[in-house]
Design a protein around this motif. Sequence first.
Motif, mmCIF file in Angstrom:
data_model
loop_
_atom_site.group_PDB
_atom_site.id
_atom_site.type_symbol
_atom_site.label_atom_id
_atom_site.label_comp_id
_atom_site.label_asym_id
_atom_site.label_seq_id
_atom_site.Cartn_x
_atom_site.Cartn_y
_atom_site.Cartn_z
ATOM 1 N N LYS A 42 49.944 84.275 -20.143
ATOM 2 C CA LYS A 42 51.502 85.397 -19.909
ATOM 3 C C LYS A 42 52.804 85.012 -20.436
ATOM 4 C CE LYS A 42 50.247 86.107 -14.712
ATOM 5 N NZ LYS A 42 50.550 84.908 -13.807
ATOM 6 N N MET A 43 53.949 85.784 -20.662
ATOM 7 C CA MET A 43 55.314 86.018 -21.022
ATOM 8 C C MET A 43 55.878 84.218 -21.085
ATOM 9 S SD MET A 43 55.794 89.673 -22.010
ATOM 10 C CE MET A 43 55.637 89.944 -20.725
ATOM 11 N N ASN A 44 55.947 83.281 -21.370
ATOM 12 C CA ASN A 44 55.893 82.294 -21.172
ATOM 13 C C ASN A 44 56.884 81.187 -22.020
ATOM 14 O OD1 ASN A 44 55.809 81.544 -18.127
ATOM 15 N ND2 ASN A 44 53.560 81.691 -18.668
ATOM 16 N N GLY A 45 58.481 80.991 -21.396
ATOM 17 C CA GLY A 45 59.628 80.261 -22.706
ATOM 18 C C GLY A 45 60.002 81.655 -23.404
ATOM 19 N N ARG A 46 60.582 81.178 -24.987
ATOM 20 C CA ARG A 46 61.166 82.352 -25.335
ATOM 21 C C ARG A 46 60.250 83.646 -25.713
ATOM 22 N NH1 ARG A 46 65.991 82.087 -25.337
ATOM 23 N NH2 ARG A 46 66.761 83.105 -26.913
ATOM 24 N N GLY A 47 61.056 84.513 -26.193
ATOM 25 C CA GLY A 47 60.430 86.099 -26.799
ATOM 26 C C GLY A 47 61.788 86.661 -26.717
ATOM 27 N N THR A 48 61.538 88.470 -27.408
ATOM 28 C CA THR A 48 61.696 88.758 -27.712
ATOM 29 C C THR A 48 60.726 90.442 -27.482
ATOM 30 O OG1 THR A 48 62.809 88.249 -29.535
ATOM 31 C CG2 THR A 48 62.658 90.339 -29.038
ATOM 32 N N LEU A 49 61.226 91.325 -26.351
ATOM 33 C CA LEU A 49 60.613 91.946 -25.939
ATOM 34 C C LEU A 49 61.250 93.558 -26.079
ATOM 35 C CD1 LEU A 49 57.905 92.964 -24.223
ATOM 36 C CD2 LEU A 49 58.999 93.425 -21.688
ATOM 37 N N SER A 50 60.185 94.935 -26.992
ATOM 38 C CA SER A 50 61.390 95.735 -27.650
ATOM 39 C C SER A 50 60.363 96.586 -27.507
ATOM 40 C CB SER A 50 60.800 95.471 -29.218
ATOM 41 O OG SER A 50 61.388 94.054 -30.229
#
Length: 130
Positions: free
Chosen positions: A52-60
């Motif tokens: 799963k998306m966990n932590g820092r990130g960028t969703l475009s």
Amino acid sequence: ESELLKISYIFPNGDTYGECCHTPEGVMMRQGTGTQISSSGTTYSGEWSNDKMNGRGTLSHPSGAVYEGQFRENMYHGRGTYSFPDGTTYSGNFNNNFEGEGEFTDAEGHVWAGSFHRKAAPGLKLKLNM
């Protein structure tokens, strides 16, 4: 301990992803830092844990909307900035997607501060630069 594999994995729905690991049961999981490009054009680049998306990130998003900040269990959670396709932005705290204290910058560049609950923001106050 599972071993990290540097591979390009294509999911049955057409999504592609780069750094994965196998669980002891042989299940492929997204782990570490990687980029997933969905068949619909949504791109997430950042940290993953337990598939799963966990932590820092960028969703475009294909619409032009972009969220940059912290994620928890595939949701916007923590500090971040959401940029809308019309150029307006929300910057502040996120709690399970859109909730928390933050600032909204409108199309004219005015900054509004207050509490946000999904699409409602009761009691917003205009911040004046004086």
